[in-house]
Motif scaffolding. Sequence first.
Motif, PDB file in Angstrom:
ATOM      1  N   GLU A 116       0.834  -1.211   0.000  1.00 22.79           N
ATOM      2  CA  GLU A 116       0.000   0.000   0.000  1.00 22.79           C
ATOM      3  C   GLU A 116       0.870   1.264   0.000  1.00 22.79           C
ATOM      4  O   GLU A 116       0.557   2.241  -0.680  1.00 22.79           O
ATOM      5  N   GLN A 117       1.939   1.248   0.753  1.00 21.77           N
ATOM      6  CA  GLN A 117       2.810   2.417   0.898  1.00 21.77           C
ATOM      7  C   GLN A 117       3.942   2.460  -0.143  1.00 21.77           C
ATOM      8  O   GLN A 117       4.768   3.369  -0.116  1.00 21.77           O
ATOM      9  N   GLN A 118       3.986   1.518  -1.055  1.00 21.88           N
ATOM     10  CA  GLN A 118       5.063   1.444  -2.043  1.00 21.88           C
ATOM     11  C   GLN A 118       5.276   2.759  -2.795  1.00 21.88           C
ATOM     12  O   GLN A 118       6.417   3.167  -2.991  1.00 21.88           O
ATOM     13  N   PRO A 119       4.212   3.481  -3.211  1.00 26.12           N
ATOM     14  CA  PRO A 119       4.453   4.750  -3.902  1.00 26.12           C
ATOM     15  C   PRO A 119       5.152   5.800  -3.030  1.00 26.12           C
ATOM     16  O   PRO A 119       5.662   6.784  -3.539  1.00 26.12           O
ATOM     17  N   CYS A 120       5.188   5.582  -1.737  1.00 26.23           N
ATOM     18  CA  CYS A 120       5.762   6.560  -0.800  1.00 26.23           C
ATOM     19  C   CYS A 120       7.206   6.245  -0.426  1.00 26.23           C
ATOM     20  O   CYS A 120       7.859   7.058   0.240  1.00 26.23           O
ATOM     21  N   LEU A 121       7.723   5.099  -0.824  1.00 19.54           N
ATOM     22  CA  LEU A 121       9.029   4.661  -0.338  1.00 19.54           C
ATOM     23  C   LEU A 121      10.160   5.608  -0.724  1.00 19.54           C
ATOM     24  O   LEU A 121      11.078   5.821   0.070  1.00 19.54           O
ATOM     25  N   CYS A 122      10.115   6.201  -1.894  1.00 21.16           N
ATOM     26  CA  CYS A 122      11.167   7.165  -2.269  1.00 21.16           C
ATOM     27  C   CYS A 122      11.102   8.401  -1.380  1.00 21.16           C
ATOM     28  O   CYS A 122      12.133   8.946  -0.991  1.00 21.16           O
ATOM     29  N   GLN A 123       9.906   8.817  -1.068  1.00 22.27           N
ATOM     30  CA  GLN A 123       9.747   9.963  -0.168  1.00 22.27           C
ATOM     31  C   GLN A 123      10.371   9.642   1.193  1.00 22.27           C
ATOM     32  O   GLN A 123      11.074  10.469   1.771  1.00 22.27           O
ATOM     33  N   TYR A 124      10.125   8.441   1.688  1.00 15.88           N
ATOM     34  CA  TYR A 124      10.706   8.044   2.972  1.00 15.88           C
ATOM     35  C   TYR A 124      12.221   7.927   2.866  1.00 15.88           C
ATOM     36  O   TYR A 124      12.940   8.306   3.785  1.00 15.88           O
ATOM     37  N   ALA A 125      12.713   7.417   1.747  1.00 19.53           N
ATOM     38  CA  ALA A 125      14.150   7.231   1.558  1.00 19.53           C
ATOM     39  C   ALA A 125      14.882   8.573   1.530  1.00 19.53           C
ATOM     40  O   ALA A 125      16.046   8.656   1.950  1.00 19.53           O
ATOM     41  N   SER A 173      15.448   7.362   6.208  1.00 19.21           N
ATOM     42  CA  SER A 173      16.285   6.761   5.166  1.00 19.21           C
ATOM     43  C   SER A 173      17.096   5.569   5.675  1.00 19.21           C
ATOM     44  O   SER A 173      17.284   4.594   4.954  1.00 19.21           O
ATOM     45  N   GLY A 174      17.557   5.628   6.917  1.00 17.46           N
ATOM     46  CA  GLY A 174      18.310   4.500   7.476  1.00 17.46           C
ATOM     47  C   GLY A 174      17.489   3.226   7.539  1.00 17.46           C
ATOM     48  O   GLY A 174      18.005   2.128   7.322  1.00 17.46           O
ATOM     49  N   PHE A 175      16.211   3.370   7.805  1.00 17.24           N
ATOM     50  CA  PHE A 175      15.330   2.203   7.862  1.00 17.24           C
ATOM     51  C   PHE A 175      15.067   1.666   6.456  1.00 17.24           C
ATOM     52  O   PHE A 175      15.089   0.461   6.233  1.00 17.24           O
ATOM     53  N   VAL A 176      14.814   2.572   5.514  1.00 11.17           N
ATOM     54  CA  VAL A 176      14.488   2.164   4.143  1.00 11.17           C
ATOM     55  C   VAL A 176      15.664   1.450   3.487  1.00 11.17           C
ATOM     56  O   VAL A 176      15.478   0.482   2.758  1.00 11.17           O
ATOM     57  N   HIS A 177      16.877   1.910   3.774  1.00  9.15           N
ATOM     58  CA  HIS A 177      18.065   1.349   3.131  1.00  9.15           C
ATOM     59  C   HIS A 177      18.730   0.227   3.939  1.00  9.15           C
ATOM     60  O   HIS A 177      19.777  -0.268   3.539  1.00  9.15           O
ATOM     61  N   SER A 178      18.123  -0.194   5.032  1.00  3.62           N
ATOM     62  CA  SER A 178      18.735  -1.236   5.863  1.00  3.62           C
ATOM     63  C   SER A 178      18.636  -2.611   5.204  1.00  3.62           C
ATOM     64  O   SER A 178      17.780  -2.850   4.356  1.00  3.62           O
ATOM     65  N   ASN A 179      19.523  -3.496   5.623  1.00  9.64           N
ATOM     66  CA  ASN A 179      19.488  -4.876   5.108  1.00  9.64           C
ATOM     67  C   ASN A 179      18.170  -5.559   5.448  1.00  9.64           C
ATOM     68  O   ASN A 179      17.621  -6.305   4.635  1.00  9.64           O
ATOM     69  N   ASN A 180      17.685  -5.329   6.666  1.00  7.14           N
ATOM     70  CA  ASN A 180      16.420  -5.959   7.055  1.00  7.14           C
ATOM     71  C   ASN A 180      15.254  -5.445   6.212  1.00  7.14           C
ATOM     72  O   ASN A 180      14.351  -6.213   5.879  1.00  7.14           O
ATOM     73  N   ALA A 181      15.267  -4.168   5.850  1.00  6.58           N
ATOM     74  CA  ALA A 181      14.199  -3.635   4.990  1.00  6.58           C
ATOM     75  C   ALA A 181      14.241  -4.304   3.622  1.00  6.58           C
ATOM     76  O   ALA A 181      13.205  -4.611   3.038  1.00  6.58           O
ATOM     77  N   ARG A 182      15.440  -4.565   3.119  1.00  8.66           N
ATOM     78  CA  ARG A 182      15.567  -5.267   1.834  1.00  8.66           C
ATOM     79  C   ARG A 182      15.008  -6.689   1.942  1.00  8.66           C
ATOM     80  O   ARG A 182      14.357  -7.181   1.018  1.00  8.66           O
ATOM     81  N   LYS A 183      15.294  -7.342   3.078  1.00  9.09           N
ATOM     82  CA  LYS A 183      14.763  -8.696   3.280  1.00  9.09           C
ATOM     83  C   LYS A 183      13.239  -8.677   3.346  1.00  9.09           C
ATOM     84  O   LYS A 183      12.573  -9.542   2.765  1.00  9.09           O
TER      85      LYS A 183
END
Length: 94
Positions: A57-66, A72-82
């Motif tokens: 649902e929030q996928q369109p917002c991920l760049c804004q969060y990044a 940004s630290g949460f968006v770019h973390s290894n766990n966020a990628r997993k």
Amino acid sequence: MSSKVSLLVSVALFLLLAHAPTPSVSVTCSPTELSPCLNAILYGSAPSGQCCGKLREQQPCLCQYARNPSYSGFVHSNNARKVSGTCGVPMPNC
């Protein structure tokens, strides 16, 4: 003859409706909507179905969060990628 015309009209209407643009859904970008993903992102636990749903649902917002230094630290973390991989949501390329 009328059955052929009726069939042609039906097919034409079907084709028009099948290719009609779908209305866009407005998403309110709110990082708190991703709270179901907090444990998965912070601690590496498996994401819940609710987390995956909110992430989609929030996928369109991920760049804004990044781009936001607070998130940004949460968006770019290894766990966020997993989490995004498990949920099938591609990480944004911003």
